[in-house]
Design an enzyme around this catalytic site. Structure first.
Site, mmCIF file in Angstrom:
data_model
loop_
_atom_site.group_PDB
_atom_site.id
_atom_site.type_symbol
_atom_site.label_atom_id
_atom_site.label_comp_id
_atom_site.label_asym_id
_atom_site.label_seq_id
_atom_site.Cartn_x
_atom_site.Cartn_y
_atom_site.Cartn_z
ATOM 1 N N LYS A 252 -1.601 9.303 6.149
ATOM 2 C CA LYS A 252 -1.675 8.024 6.871
ATOM 3 C C LYS A 252 -2.419 8.352 8.161
ATOM 4 C CE LYS A 252 -0.397 3.637 7.639
ATOM 5 N NZ LYS A 252 -0.447 2.470 6.762
ATOM 6 N N THR B 60 1.042 2.596 13.251
ATOM 7 C CA THR B 60 1.522 1.949 14.470
ATOM 8 C C THR B 60 2.941 1.446 14.217
ATOM 9 O OG1 THR B 60 0.622 -0.216 13.884
ATOM 10 C CG2 THR B 60 -0.833 1.248 15.117
ATOM 11 N N ASN C 294 0.276 -6.550 -6.769
ATOM 12 C CA ASN C 294 1.678 -6.278 -6.469
ATOM 13 C C ASN C 294 2.392 -7.624 -6.385
ATOM 14 O OD1 ASN C 294 3.910 -4.726 -5.867
ATOM 15 N ND2 ASN C 294 3.487 -4.705 -3.668
ATOM 16 N N ASP D 205 5.250 5.540 7.011
ATOM 17 C CA ASP D 205 4.751 5.339 5.638
ATOM 18 C C ASP D 205 4.768 6.655 4.852
ATOM 19 O OD1 ASP D 205 4.438 2.708 6.214
ATOM 20 O OD2 ASP D 205 2.259 2.660 6.077
ATOM 21 N N LYS E 274 0.828 -1.220 0.000
ATOM 22 C CA LYS E 274 0.000 0.000 0.000
ATOM 23 C C LYS E 274 0.858 1.264 0.000
ATOM 24 C CE LYS E 274 -2.136 -0.919 3.858
ATOM 25 N NZ LYS E 274 -1.558 -2.214 4.207
ATOM 26 N N THR E 275 1.919 1.255 0.804
ATOM 27 C CA THR E 275 2.770 2.448 0.903
ATOM 28 C C THR E 275 3.456 2.711 -0.421
ATOM 29 O OG1 THR E 275 3.163 1.918 3.219
ATOM 30 C CG2 THR E 275 4.649 3.504 2.231
ATOM 31 N N VAL E 276 4.027 1.682 -0.987
ATOM 32 C CA VAL E 276 4.746 1.824 -2.255
ATOM 33 C C VAL E 276 3.786 2.339 -3.336
ATOM 34 C CG1 VAL E 276 5.872 0.480 -4.074
ATOM 35 C CG2 VAL E 276 6.512 0.118 -1.695
ATOM 36 N N GLY F 94 -3.337 -1.672 7.458
ATOM 37 C CA GLY F 94 -3.550 -3.121 7.336
ATOM 38 C C GLY F 94 -4.581 -3.433 6.268
ATOM 39 N N GLY G 128 -4.481 3.205 3.696
ATOM 40 C CA GLY G 128 -5.167 2.450 4.738
ATOM 41 C C GLY G 128 -4.212 1.865 5.769
HETATM 42 N N1 LIG Z 1 6.750 -3.946 -6.030
HETATM 43 C C1 LIG Z 1 7.683 -3.893 -5.070
HETATM 44 N N2 LIG Z 1 8.990 -3.958 -5.371
HETATM 45 C C2 LIG Z 1 9.920 -3.901 -4.390
HETATM 46 N N3 LIG Z 1 9.643 -3.771 -3.082
HETATM 47 C C3 LIG Z 1 8.358 -3.704 -2.724
HETATM 48 C C4 LIG Z 1 7.313 -3.753 -3.699
HETATM 49 N N4 LIG Z 1 6.138 -3.667 -3.042
HETATM 50 C C5 LIG Z 1 6.428 -3.574 -1.741
HETATM 51 N N5 LIG Z 1 7.758 -3.600 -1.539
HETATM 52 C C6 LIG Z 1 8.436 -3.569 -0.227
HETATM 53 O O1 LIG Z 1 7.736 -4.467 0.638
HETATM 54 C C7 LIG Z 1 7.590 -3.915 1.928
HETATM 55 C C8 LIG Z 1 6.104 -3.826 2.299
HETATM 56 O O2 LIG Z 1 5.449 -2.931 1.398
HETATM 57 P P1 LIG Z 1 4.591 -1.710 1.923
HETATM 58 O O3 LIG Z 1 5.286 -1.021 3.061
HETATM 59 O O4 LIG Z 1 4.243 -0.862 0.746
HETATM 60 O O5 LIG Z 1 3.308 -2.480 2.495
HETATM 61 P P2 LIG Z 1 2.013 -1.880 3.217
HETATM 62 O O6 LIG Z 1 0.844 -2.610 2.679
HETATM 63 O O7 LIG Z 1 2.020 -0.409 3.068
HETATM 64 O O8 LIG Z 1 2.243 -2.255 4.736
HETATM 65 P P3 LIG Z 1 1.513 -1.627 6.046
HETATM 66 O O9 LIG Z 1 0.276 -2.447 6.251
HETATM 67 O O10 LIG Z 1 2.537 -1.848 7.114
HETATM 68 O O11 LIG Z 1 1.233 -0.188 5.795
HETATM 69 C C9 LIG Z 1 8.294 -2.560 1.892
HETATM 70 O O12 LIG Z 1 9.603 -2.718 2.383
HETATM 71 C C10 LIG Z 1 8.341 -2.203 0.425
HETATM 72 O O13 LIG Z 1 9.423 -1.375 0.079
HETATM 73 MG MG LIG Z 2 2.087 1.037 4.575
#
Ligand SMILES: Nc1ncnc2c1ncn2[C@@H]1O[C@H](COP(=O)(O)OP(=O)(O)OP(=O)(O)O)[C@@H](O)[C@H]1O
Ligand SMILES: [Mg+2]
Length: 231
Positions: free
Chosen positions: A37, A41, A176, A50, A15-17, A119, A117
């Site tokens: 955000k 947490t 993803n 994030d 989600k963050t990416v 989680g 969001g």
């Molecule tokens: N397509 C991608 N290529 C390389 N790294 C990725 C990719 N997608 C996610 N990541 C890496 O995976 C990890 C988890 O991704 P991310 O932080 O975006 O998840 P999230 O859903 O936002 O998590 P949270 O629920 O904690 O907010 C991060 O370290 C991110 O850099």
């Molecule tokens: Mg995130």
């Protein structure tokens, strides 16, 4: 109100990416974009971790939006747990009105607000309420980030069912791709989910650890999301 809520099939699914990449795409299109955000947490900083990653992906300096920090990142907790638990343990009540107000204020100052969001879709922020209820009250459309691995068919369909039950508009799904997954599963997941859910699938993002290179691959997906946003 020009904005979008980005949810996912789980925590740690991208989600963050994807929030950062979409923010960069819309900025490149000329929009004055802000990311948010609501609740972070597992963070010891005063601004959500994030948000820092959104900034990095968008090539934005930490000080760029300094005056807006409290609106961008209204609640930060140290405990790496569900918001309801972090809130209880750290003795800080999460007020949904504060979150809604922060979104509305940002929306009035920026062309587009992307709220990441927390989680998955049914995460609670206290013993009675779920974060998704705030999304409903703000009448936001939702983009679903699905981690393209074994198990995601079930997680995506459950996510969609929960959103549809609350009459929340679903913009579509972005997959993803994780690092190591059977390529047959990776290819089939978007197809079977599109058939079963009858929603837009914007594409599948590859796993690339360099965010500038990842952005190049995101661009055609961003274009399709942009078109669906109709802004
Ligand atoms: N397509 C991608 N290529 C390389 N790294 C990725 C990719 N997608 C996610 N990541 C890496 O995976 C990890 C988890 O991704 P991310 O932080 O975006 O998840 P999230 O859903 O936002 O998590 P949270 O629920 O904690 O907010 C991060 O370290 C991110 O850099
Ligand atoms: Mg995130």
């Amino acid at each position: 109100m020009k904005g979008l809520f980005i949810t996912g099939t789980d925590t740690g699914v991208g989600k963050t990416v994807i929030s950062g990449l979409l923010g960069r795409y819309l900025s490149d299109k000329g929009y004055n974009v802000v990311t948010q955000k609501w609740i972070q947490t597992g963070c010891r900083d005063s601004i959500a971790s994030d948000i820092r990653l959104h900034f990095k992906i968008m090539h934005r300096a930490r000080n760029d939006l300094k005056g807006y920090s409290r609106l961008i990142s209204p609640y930060v907790f140290k405990l790496p747990g569900s918001p309801h638990l972090a809130s209880r343990i750290e003795n800080k009540i999460i007020n949904p009105d504060k979150i809604k107000e922060s979104f509305k204020l940002l929306s009035s100052h920026f062309d587009f607000t992307i709220a990441e969001g927390i989680g998955g879709v049914l995460v609670p922020f206290n013993r009675k309420c779920l974060v998704i209820e705030i999304v409903r009250e703000l009448d936001l459309a939702v983009l679903v980030v699905a981690q393209n691995k074994l198990g995601v068919i079930n997680h995506t369909l459950l996510t969609i069912e929960a959103l549809e039950k609350r009459k929340i508009k679903i913009l579509g799904i972005i997959f993803n791709n994780p690092k190591n997954e059977d390529s047959r599963i990776v290819r089939d997941n978007p197809l079977i989910i599109k058939t079963l859910a009858n929603l837009k699938v914007f594409g599948a993002l590859p796993w690339i650890e360099n965010y500038d290179k990842l952005y190049e691959r995101f661009a055609p997906i961003g274009k399709r999301i942009y078109k669906a946003l109709d802004i």
